[in-house]
Design an enzyme around this catalytic site. Sequence first.
Site, PDB file in Angstrom:
ATOM      1  N   CYS A   2      79.691 -35.448  46.867  1.00 28.02           N
ATOM      2  CA  CYS A   2      79.021 -36.712  47.133  1.00 28.02           C
ATOM      3  C   CYS A   2      79.915 -37.851  46.644  1.00 28.02           C
ATOM      4  O   CYS A   2      80.489 -37.790  45.570  1.00 28.02           O
ATOM      5  CB  CYS A   2      77.662 -36.847  46.465  1.00 28.02           C
ATOM      6  SG  CYS A   2      76.479 -35.613  46.972  1.00 28.02           S
ATOM      7  N   ARG A  27      84.534 -36.056  49.903  1.00 23.76           N
ATOM      8  CA  ARG A  27      83.671 -35.489  48.859  1.00 23.76           C
ATOM      9  C   ARG A  27      82.389 -34.886  49.434  1.00 23.76           C
ATOM     10  O   ARG A  27      81.646 -34.221  48.728  1.00 23.76           O
ATOM     11  CB  ARG A  27      83.290 -36.579  47.854  1.00 23.76           C
ATOM     12  CG  ARG A  27      84.464 -37.204  47.148  1.00 23.76           C
ATOM     13  CD  ARG A  27      83.995 -38.276  46.207  1.00 23.76           C
ATOM     14  NE  ARG A  27      83.400 -37.694  45.026  1.00 23.76           N
ATOM     15  CZ  ARG A  27      84.030 -37.519  43.877  1.00 23.76           C
ATOM     16  NH1 ARG A  27      85.272 -37.897  43.748  1.00 23.76           N
ATOM     17  NH2 ARG A  27      83.423 -36.975  42.857  1.00 23.76           N
ATOM     18  N   TRP A  74      77.017 -34.392  50.049  1.00 21.77           N
ATOM     19  CA  TRP A  74      77.229 -32.946  50.195  1.00 21.77           C
ATOM     20  C   TRP A  74      75.933 -32.338  49.672  1.00 21.77           C
ATOM     21  O   TRP A  74      75.642 -32.408  48.480  1.00 21.77           O
ATOM     22  CB  TRP A  74      78.435 -32.496  49.367  1.00 21.77           C
ATOM     23  CG  TRP A  74      78.751 -31.048  49.561  1.00 21.77           C
ATOM     24  CD1 TRP A  74      79.512 -30.511  50.546  1.00 21.77           C
ATOM     25  CD2 TRP A  74      78.318 -29.959  48.739  1.00 21.77           C
ATOM     26  NE1 TRP A  74      79.580 -29.150  50.405  1.00 21.77           N
ATOM     27  CE2 TRP A  74      78.851 -28.777  49.302  1.00 21.77           C
ATOM     28  CE3 TRP A  74      77.533 -29.847  47.590  1.00 21.77           C
ATOM     29  CZ2 TRP A  74      78.635 -27.518  48.756  1.00 21.77           C
ATOM     30  CZ3 TRP A  74      77.312 -28.590  47.048  1.00 21.77           C
ATOM     31  CH2 TRP A  74      77.870 -27.447  47.641  1.00 21.77           C
ATOM     32  N   ASN A 100      75.258 -38.798  42.478  1.00 23.52           N
ATOM     33  CA  ASN A 100      76.176 -37.676  42.617  1.00 23.52           C
ATOM     34  C   ASN A 100      75.931 -36.769  41.423  1.00 23.52           C
ATOM     35  O   ASN A 100      76.004 -37.224  40.286  1.00 23.52           O
ATOM     36  CB  ASN A 100      77.622 -38.205  42.619  1.00 23.52           C
ATOM     37  CG  ASN A 100      78.635 -37.080  42.546  1.00 23.52           C
ATOM     38  OD1 ASN A 100      78.361 -35.959  42.947  1.00 23.52           O
ATOM     39  ND2 ASN A 100      79.815 -37.402  42.038  1.00 23.52           N
ATOM     40  N   GLY A 101      75.626 -35.500  41.676  1.00 25.84           N
ATOM     41  CA  GLY A 101      75.356 -34.578  40.579  1.00 25.84           C
ATOM     42  C   GLY A 101      74.134 -33.737  40.899  1.00 25.84           C
ATOM     43  O   GLY A 101      73.673 -33.711  42.053  1.00 25.84           O
ATOM     44  N   GLU A 483      95.180 -16.398  48.946  1.00 27.72           N
ATOM     45  CA  GLU A 483      95.174 -17.779  49.423  1.00 27.72           C
ATOM     46  C   GLU A 483      95.114 -17.824  50.955  1.00 27.72           C
ATOM     47  O   GLU A 483      94.400 -18.639  51.531  1.00 27.72           O
ATOM     48  CB  GLU A 483      96.418 -18.507  48.878  1.00 27.72           C
ATOM     49  CG  GLU A 483      96.628 -19.925  49.354  1.00 27.72           C
ATOM     50  CD  GLU A 483      95.485 -20.882  49.044  1.00 27.72           C
ATOM     51  OE1 GLU A 483      94.548 -20.526  48.310  1.00 27.72           O
ATOM     52  OE2 GLU A 483      95.512 -22.011  49.581  1.00 27.72           O
ATOM     53  N   LYS A 487      92.175 -19.594  53.119  1.00 26.69           N
ATOM     54  CA  LYS A 487      92.444 -20.637  54.123  1.00 26.69           C
ATOM     55  C   LYS A 487      91.792 -20.286  55.453  1.00 26.69           C
ATOM     56  O   LYS A 487      91.173 -21.127  56.095  1.00 26.69           O
ATOM     57  CB  LYS A 487      93.949 -20.808  54.370  1.00 26.69           C
ATOM     58  CG  LYS A 487      94.761 -21.533  53.357  1.00 26.69           C
ATOM     59  CD  LYS A 487      94.545 -23.014  53.243  1.00 26.69           C
ATOM     60  CE  LYS A 487      93.457 -23.331  52.255  1.00 26.69           C
ATOM     61  NZ  LYS A 487      93.841 -23.409  50.874  1.00 26.69           N
ATOM     62  N   GLU A 490      87.911 -20.637  55.294  1.00 21.55           N
ATOM     63  CA  GLU A 490      87.322 -21.969  55.163  1.00 21.55           C
ATOM     64  C   GLU A 490      87.512 -22.838  56.389  1.00 21.55           C
ATOM     65  O   GLU A 490      86.648 -23.640  56.700  1.00 21.55           O
ATOM     66  CB  GLU A 490      87.780 -22.681  53.881  1.00 21.55           C
ATOM     67  CG  GLU A 490      89.232 -23.002  53.813  1.00 21.55           C
ATOM     68  CD  GLU A 490      89.605 -23.688  52.505  1.00 21.55           C
ATOM     69  OE1 GLU A 490      88.784 -24.422  51.961  1.00 21.55           O
ATOM     70  OE2 GLU A 490      90.739 -23.489  52.061  1.00 21.55           O
ATOM     71  N   HIS A 506      91.826   2.089  48.566  1.00 22.53           N
ATOM     72  CA  HIS A 506      90.677   2.385  47.702  1.00 22.53           C
ATOM     73  C   HIS A 506      89.395   1.761  48.248  1.00 22.53           C
ATOM     74  O   HIS A 506      88.439   1.571  47.506  1.00 22.53           O
ATOM     75  CB  HIS A 506      90.953   1.889  46.279  1.00 22.53           C
ATOM     76  CG  HIS A 506      92.161   2.547  45.678  1.00 22.53           C
ATOM     77  ND1 HIS A 506      92.155   3.848  45.236  1.00 22.53           N
ATOM     78  CD2 HIS A 506      93.419   2.095  45.509  1.00 22.53           C
ATOM     79  CE1 HIS A 506      93.362   4.162  44.793  1.00 22.53           C
ATOM     80  NE2 HIS A 506      94.150   3.110  44.951  1.00 22.53           N
ATOM     81  N   LYS A 605      85.667 -31.695  49.419  1.00 20.38           N
ATOM     82  CA  LYS A 605      86.981 -31.648  48.782  1.00 20.38           C
ATOM     83  C   LYS A 605      86.889 -31.545  47.271  1.00 20.38           C
ATOM     84  O   LYS A 605      87.680 -30.878  46.637  1.00 20.38           O
ATOM     85  CB  LYS A 605      87.748 -32.911  49.182  1.00 20.38           C
ATOM     86  CG  LYS A 605      89.166 -32.969  48.678  1.00 20.38           C
ATOM     87  CD  LYS A 605      90.063 -32.129  49.537  1.00 20.38           C
ATOM     88  CE  LYS A 605      91.453 -32.027  48.974  1.00 20.38           C
ATOM     89  NZ  LYS A 605      92.075 -30.747  49.343  1.00 20.38           N
TER      90      LYS A 605
END
Length: 610
Positions: A2, A27, A74, A100-101, A483, A487, A490, A506, A605
């Site tokens: 947010c 955000r 968000w 925000n929070g 990584e 990527k 997402e 395994h 982000k």
Amino acid sequence: MCGIVGYVGSKEARSILLEGLQTLEYRGYDSAGVAVIQAGGIEVKKRAGRVADLAKELEGSTLSGTCGISHTRWATHGGVTNANAHPHTDEAREVAVVHNGVIENHAALRTTLEKEGVEFASETDTEVIAMLAARALRKVRTAKEATVAISKMVSKLTGTYGLLILSKKFPDTIFAARLGSPLLLGIAKHGYLVASDATAVSAHTDQVIYIEDGDVLAVNPKGYQFLKTERNHSVEQIEKVEMSEGLGKFTHYMQKEMYEQPASITSALRGHILKNEAIPRLSGMNITDEQAGQIDRIIFTACGTSYHAALVAEYWLEEIAGLPVEVEYASELRYRKSPVGDNTLVVAISQSGETADTLAALRELKRQGKLVRALVNVVGSSIAREAGGGLYLHAGPEIGVASTKAFTSQLAVLFLLTTYFARIRGVSKAKGKELLKELQNIPVHVKKALTYEHEIETIAERYQDVHTMLYLGRGTNYPVALEGALKLKEVSYIHAEGYPAAEMKHGPIALVDKETPSVIINPRSALYDKVMSNLEEIKARNGPVIAIATEGDRAIAKKADQVIYVPDVPDIFQPFVTVIPLQLLSYHAALARGCDVDKPRNLAKSVTVE
Ligand code: F6R
């Protein structure tokens, strides 16, 4: 998560707020809204969707005024709907609030208010604050009294907040409060801005005051007043944040940022490697060589991509410097009762410098009196300010939600740290020089790795409809596999798993069939033949293989279905180049599937909630 921005001054608030929201959209981008004080009271416009949708809606509106607050969301509590968009107001629209929070005790507070007859219009935790704020401000007469009342009101909240409050009673004032979510006051010639980060104020000023946890303040066109006057609220100068550079010749920020990597790595190294010196200068770490010599363990703590960078550094520091390393998810470390010795160095890694879990882990270790440092990109961010020292990545703003250039910049800075500790712990001057020389050549190799984009695009299109992909690597290429899988997930929403190549037998090998491709990272290295055997095992089960291999490796081309080449670099430097095709692969897979690469669904982000 947010973004919030408020403005009070001599100019129209609306365009300043919308511009601010646009810079904060990374955000969160589920919904957006503004509230402005007008002659008739508080006017609110908000809607689900992007800031651009809100801007379009405002085009025909009469919303006008010089004091306002705004929000880009968000979603945490309640779905993505118009009703859940901020700002929230009380029933009589006496106050408007952006937040925000997360308010953890919102349900109990809501129940109490409902018993008093309050009817809520949304499912959010924030609306509870609007109701409480309206009640808290009913009897106050001055702005000073209002800050006292707000301070009392927020003491009932459990959780985190960066809050901006408008009250009809004080038409030229914004009230702000912070606990655990970033907030700063920008001091411009034409007025004041209060925002969750510097990007939203940088078009107007480079003079800011960082609002601290526990602060409550009132801001009007003539000035600002903090409730806790005994605190040092000094004005600081921020680096100019170039958010307006735009995309240039690129279509997406993710693409632009991938191509910025040769420059951003160079920038991360700048000033740290002095001519003819075999040990990097890391004065920002604020650790003497003597202190460094006592350190017998490093704990890295981070989330997501930053965590993967730390995993690479674990290999480096243990192999090159002989220094034991642990890498902990910040979300776990913050609650673990893990004994941390007095000679342990804790290093938090974060692009944004605002990740709630990383910040909380850092605070907890600081509280325990440990030596805590940070590697951060965003200058002046909470983690950068609260660590006892550290290094900036100097990668410039990373706007694409999927982290790319921050990862390679983190690697660059982590390699500097490795070389530093290697030298402190007795590695020769000649070796130190050799490592730093190779490190300085990395941008050239990264540039070369980017030239294979066209081939990668074709491969991405070929596999765009698969449901699952495996990413396999060994040694330093194991974190790169993690990584690469992150990527892909997402930005393209294709499920992917990263695994150590030898570990796949395994369990994950059960996933292999002709519809499930594996990306096998196997540039020439000491482990080449071993990974080649893993590749054969996948082929034996009809799994398609995309190999990441060293330029000139013809043998692997005979076994794999597709090969993406990377430049030949010494084993320990491979993550810098092997991650590049994986970034490009996810980018092109996302494009082929019609995904919004810069703003993937459900993500933001800067993850400022737990
Ligand atoms: C992935 C990504 C996230 C972040 C994570 C930590 O592309 O961007 O996984 O890496 O949220 O963020 P920072 O580094 O800002 O602490």
